[in-house]
Design a protein around this motif. Structure first.
Motif, short mmCIF file in Angstrom:
data_model
loop_
_atom_site.label_atom_id
_atom_site.label_comp_id
_atom_site.label_asym_id
_atom_site.label_seq_id
_atom_site.Cartn_x
_atom_site.Cartn_y
_atom_site.Cartn_z
N SER A 137 0.85 -1.20 0.00
CA SER A 137 0.00 0.00 0.00
C SER A 137 0.88 1.25 0.00
O SER A 137 1.97 1.26 0.60
CB SER A 137 -0.90 0.03 1.24
OG SER A 137 -1.71 -1.13 1.29
N PRO A 138 0.44 2.33 -0.67
CA PRO A 138 1.24 3.56 -0.70
C PRO A 138 1.61 4.04 0.71
O PRO A 138 0.75 4.13 1.58
CB PRO A 138 0.31 4.56 -1.40
CG PRO A 138 -0.56 3.70 -2.27
CD PRO A 138 -0.79 2.44 -1.47
N ALA A 139 2.89 4.29 0.90
CA ALA A 139 3.43 4.79 2.17
C ALA A 139 3.10 3.88 3.35
O ALA A 139 3.04 4.33 4.50
CB ALA A 139 2.91 6.21 2.45
N GLY A 140 2.91 2.58 3.05
CA GLY A 140 2.53 1.64 4.10
C GLY A 140 3.70 0.91 4.73
O GLY A 140 4.88 1.18 4.45
N THR A 141 3.37 -0.05 5.56
CA THR A 141 4.40 -0.80 6.30
C THR A 141 5.26 -1.66 5.37
O THR A 141 6.48 -1.75 5.54
CB THR A 141 3.73 -1.70 7.35
OG1 THR A 141 2.79 -2.58 6.70
CG2 THR A 141 2.99 -0.87 8.39
N THR A 142 4.60 -2.33 4.40
CA THR A 142 5.34 -3.21 3.51
C THR A 142 6.33 -2.43 2.65
O THR A 142 7.48 -2.87 2.45
CB THR A 142 4.37 -4.00 2.60
OG1 THR A 142 3.43 -4.70 3.40
CG2 THR A 142 5.12 -4.98 1.72
N VAL A 143 5.90 -1.27 2.16
CA VAL A 143 6.78 -0.44 1.35
C VAL A 143 8.02 -0.02 2.14
O VAL A 143 9.14 -0.02 1.63
CB VAL A 143 6.03 0.80 0.82
CG1 VAL A 143 7.01 1.81 0.23
CG2 VAL A 143 5.01 0.40 -0.23
N ALA A 144 7.82 0.29 3.40
CA ALA A 144 8.95 0.67 4.25
C ALA A 144 9.95 -0.48 4.38
O ALA A 144 11.16 -0.29 4.32
CB ALA A 144 8.44 1.10 5.63
#
Length: 271
Positions: A234-241
């Motif tokens: 998801s945009p700016a979500g935990t997975t992206v981090a």
């Protein structure tokens, strides 16, 4: 592969046993399989567990076999085939199937009588649970029908792909050795969970479930695998981090270097 064909397995260790289990699970008559191992206790175990025939005499096992599966250590393959060459030549229908890493088709053909069909196979350990992949390269004397019958035999323990022998070193890096990469990732996830304050038991359960679930999604997905990652990001979500940290830490580069090192070592062993 005829239901009446005889399958001889020399060196029935864990990979050989996995093939036996797969064949019997697919309905093969256990008495059509004959296996050898160096120890009497191992032969007794195979006979009692699977109902197959066993022997400690390789020549007896080979005589009359339609498929001769070689599952000994790589250094033993060529000397073994040299010893058995005359016996193999007595039966025109015998197909030699080698599961040994690094032993070329040419080296095996040279040890055998001219015209003996040889198939080199790179298996991997998930065949122990029926989820393996066997990459097969045909020798000069293997017909299409013979290759089909070998593929049918190996399909009892997973997927089968046909490759050029020149691709075997890369195949080793992408399938033969690759389960270890995933095991290492799962091991690291467990340690990371402990570092975050979870119990090792809970971390292990979560890591195992993730590996199983992610593998099932990959198996069922027909498109680009990047779409699976994108669907969780998801945009700016935990997975992206987390993914950004993995990318900045050089995960892709590490995989490139690891597979290159594996392929290089495979080529060295083969020479």
């Amino acid at each position: 592969m005829s239901a009446m064909s005889t399958i001889a397995i020399i060196g029935a260790g864990s990979i050989g046993e996995a093939l036996i289990a797969g064949l019997i699970g697919a309905g093969r008559d256990p008495q059509s399989i004959i296996a050898t191992n160096r120890t009497v206790s191992r032969n007794r175990y195979l006979a009692q567990t699977y109902g197959v025939r066993t022997s400690n005499d390789n020549e007896t096992v080979v005589d009359g076999a339609d498929f001769l599966v070689i599952a000994v250590k790589p250094a033993q393959v060529v000397p073994l085939l040299g010893e058995l060459s005359d016996t193999i030549a007595h039966n025109d229908s015998t197909i030699v199937v080698s599961l040994a890493a690094g032993v070329s088709v040419g080296a095996m053909e040279e040890a055998l009588s001219a015209g003996t069909p040889v198939v080199r196979v790179m298996p991997n350990t998930p065949m122990l649970v029926g989820k393996g992949v066997s990459a097969c390269a045909a020798g000069r004397f293997v017909t299409d029908d013979q290759m089909d019958s070998v593929a049918e035999l190996l399909r009892t323990v997973g997927e089968v792909v046909r490759v050029k022998e020149s691709e075997m070193d890369a195949v080793c890096a992408l399938s033969g050795s690759a389960p270890a990469y995933y095991f290492l990732m799962a091991e690291a996830l467990v340690d990371a969970g402990v570092s975050l304050g979870l119990s090792r038991e809970l971390s292990t359960t979560l890591a195992k479930c993730v590996a199983s679930g992610a593998g099932a999604l990959v198996e069922q997905h027909d498109g680009e695998l990047s779409a699976l990652r994108a669907a969780v990001s998801s945009p700016a979500g935990t997975t992206v981090a987390a993914v950004r940290e993995l990318e900045e830490s050089g995960l892709r580069g590490a995989i490139y270097r690891a597979t290159e090192a594996c392929a290089k070592r495979s080529a060295e062993l083969g020479s």
